[in-house]
Design an enzyme around this catalytic site. Structure first.
Site, mmCIF file in Angstrom:
data_model
loop_
_atom_site.group_PDB
_atom_site.id
_atom_site.type_symbol
_atom_site.label_atom_id
_atom_site.label_comp_id
_atom_site.label_asym_id
_atom_site.label_seq_id
_atom_site.Cartn_x
_atom_site.Cartn_y
_atom_site.Cartn_z
ATOM 1 N N ARG A 186 0.853 -1.198 0.000
ATOM 2 C CA ARG A 186 0.000 0.000 0.000
ATOM 3 C C ARG A 186 0.885 1.244 0.000
ATOM 4 N NH1 ARG A 186 -1.462 1.629 4.630
ATOM 5 N NH2 ARG A 186 -2.244 -0.354 5.402
ATOM 6 N N TYR A 213 -16.972 17.968 -13.064
ATOM 7 C CA TYR A 213 -17.402 16.584 -13.308
ATOM 8 C C TYR A 213 -18.492 16.187 -12.299
ATOM 9 C CZ TYR A 213 -17.095 11.487 -13.488
ATOM 10 O OH TYR A 213 -17.396 10.152 -13.593
ATOM 11 N N ASP A 260 -8.252 19.424 -12.797
ATOM 12 C CA ASP A 260 -8.571 18.107 -13.354
ATOM 13 C C ASP A 260 -8.257 18.196 -14.853
ATOM 14 O OD1 ASP A 260 -9.873 15.941 -14.600
ATOM 15 O OD2 ASP A 260 -11.478 15.894 -13.111
HETATM 16 C C1 LIG Z 1 -14.321 10.178 -15.460
HETATM 17 C C2 LIG Z 1 -13.910 11.451 -14.841
HETATM 18 C C3 LIG Z 1 -13.621 11.558 -13.474
HETATM 19 C C4 LIG Z 1 -13.781 10.372 -12.533
HETATM 20 O O1 LIG Z 1 -12.851 9.382 -12.790
HETATM 21 P P1 LIG Z 1 -13.118 7.820 -12.493
HETATM 22 O O2 LIG Z 1 -11.881 7.183 -13.015
HETATM 23 O O3 LIG Z 1 -14.369 7.442 -13.215
HETATM 24 O O4 LIG Z 1 -13.286 7.678 -11.017
HETATM 25 C C5 LIG Z 1 -13.185 12.760 -12.987
HETATM 26 N N1 LIG Z 1 -13.046 13.846 -13.789
HETATM 27 C C6 LIG Z 1 -13.337 13.795 -15.102
HETATM 28 C C7 LIG Z 1 -13.177 15.026 -15.935
HETATM 29 C C8 LIG Z 1 -13.777 12.610 -15.675
HETATM 30 O O5 LIG Z 1 -14.068 12.569 -16.980
#
Ligand SMILES: *Cc1c(COP(=O)(O)O)cnc(C)c1O
Length: 378
Positions: A46, A98, A170
């Site tokens: 981990r 998101y 993000d």
């Molecule tokens: C899909 C997505 C997420 C979440 O990611 P997961 O891998 O599904 O947990 C977060 N931000 C954006 C912009 C996404 O497209």
């Protein structure tokens, strides 16, 4: 090293003993120690695993950060990053964040005491106006989902720095090939690696990359304490997927441009959202901070009936949640990515019932166009 070279040779080969070009998969949950006083580099998986570490270093290198961390999903990376904050802290978040991030902030973390103000982040003045004494960070996505809005990252990062806040981005839609927020002054980049980073629709994974080692250390502590790590077999699949990131993104993007031109000529397509269009309000801003428009676009159709017919009728694009895979994916934000958002909130944010999002895959774009053309001209 240029990006393409780094994709192939980044991520240190930790076990060069046998000359394996493909990184070994270390499935061990624990590592034997030789000394009571000095433990080896790995003890419990981990906390660290050689396969995961190779992937984490590769991501850190590509995003130009000090530390990369791999998580069990994009949401695990996002949630773990929010654990840097404490009850009573406040975040300023882009309003078209998101859907899963919206759900996390507006339910679990709200109950825990983390406060959030959602703002139109295309307006730097609106971000500034939302900052309070207890604000700790800006949380941004650009281009955003599904209306492809553009936030000026250097301006937001400069504002954050002036106010002593972190800037978290993000970067799922762009990938480090097209946009590197850490080079623009942001502090932490997050990814749903499930999308373009892995690119083959076969792994759920997430990443956080910190610009400096001190923030990286805090995130590493959380990764170990919270424990939402990515397993070694999945890490290996992502290491493999990553090698073609540049060629995939180039091809995805070239096809997306072709499809956008076709969509613009369709009388039944009311509006196209794509940052590569000069008429897009964020076109100049995007051009200044990213090297291309990417391969995710949205469009509005002329009626709900046609929207339904397209989504249920396409043969080549999968009608599905997700994006960034080699297969094209058409999705319906109102009932998919933004299903967690109350309808009134969704409408207020301009996510209509006639809006569809397309993630352009690696099929021949002419085939994708012919597939949709048949339905639009039935
Ligand atoms: C899909 C997505 C997420 C979440 O990611 P997961 O891998 O599904 O947990 C977060 N931000 C954006 C912009 C996404 O497209």
């Amino acid at each position: 090293m240029k990006f393409a070279t780094e994709l192939i040779h980044g991520g240190n080969p930790i076990d060069p003993e046998h000359g394996s070009l493909s990184h070994p998969i270390y499935l061990s949950s624990t590592f034997a120690q030789h000394s009571m006083d000095h433990f080896g580099r790995y003890d419990y998986a981990r906390s660290g695993n050689p396969t995961r570490e190779a992937l984490e270093e590769a991501l850190a290198g590509l995003e130009k950060g000090a530390t990369g961390l791999a998580f069990a999903s994009g949401m695990a990376a996002i949630a773990s990053t929010f654990l840097m904050f404490a009850p009573g802290d406040h975040l300023v978040v882009c309003e078209d964040v998101y859907g899963g991030t919206f759900r996390l902030l507006s339910t679990l973390l709200k109950g825990w005491g983390l406060q959030t103000t959602f703002v139109d982040a295309t307006d730097t003045a609106a971000i500034a106006a939302a900052i309070r004494p207890e604000t700790k960070a800006l949380y941004l996505e650009t281009p955003s989902n599904p209306l492809i809005k553009i936030t000026d990252l250097p301006a937001a990062a400069a504002l954050a720095r002036e106010k002593g806040l972190l800037t978290i981005v993000d970067n799922t839609f762009m990938t480090p090939y097209l946009q590197r927020p850490l080079e623009l002054g942001c502090d932490i980049v997050l990814h749903s690696g499930t999308k373009f980073i892995n690119g083959h629709s076969d792994v759920i994974c997430g990443f956080a990359v910190a610009r400096d080692a001190e923030i990286g250390q805090r995130l590493r502590f959380i990764q170990n304490a919270f424990g939402a790590v990515l397993g070694p077999q999945d890490c290996w699949l992502v290491l493999r997927g990553l090698k073609t990131l540049k060629v995939r993104m180039e091809e995805h993007q070239a096809s997306a441009k072709k499809i956008v031109s076709w969509l613009q000529g369709q009388p039944d397509v009311a509006k196209v959202y794509y940052p590569g269009l000069p008429e897009h309000p964020g076109y100049q801003t995007h051009l200044a901070q990213a090297s291309g428009p990417g391969a995710v676009l949205s469009f509005e159709l002329s009626s709900y009936e046609l929207t339904k017919r397209l989504l249920e009728g396409v043969k080549l694009s999968a009608f599905a949640v997700s994006l960034g895979g080699v297969e094209s994916i058409l999705s319906y934000p109102a009932k998919m990515s933004h299903a967690a958002m109350p309808p009134a909130e969704r409408e207020a944010r301009g996510i209509k019932d006639t809006l569809v999002r397309l993630s352009v895959g690696l099929e021949d774009p002419d085939d994708l166009i012919a597939d949709m053309d048949k339905i639009l001209h039935r």
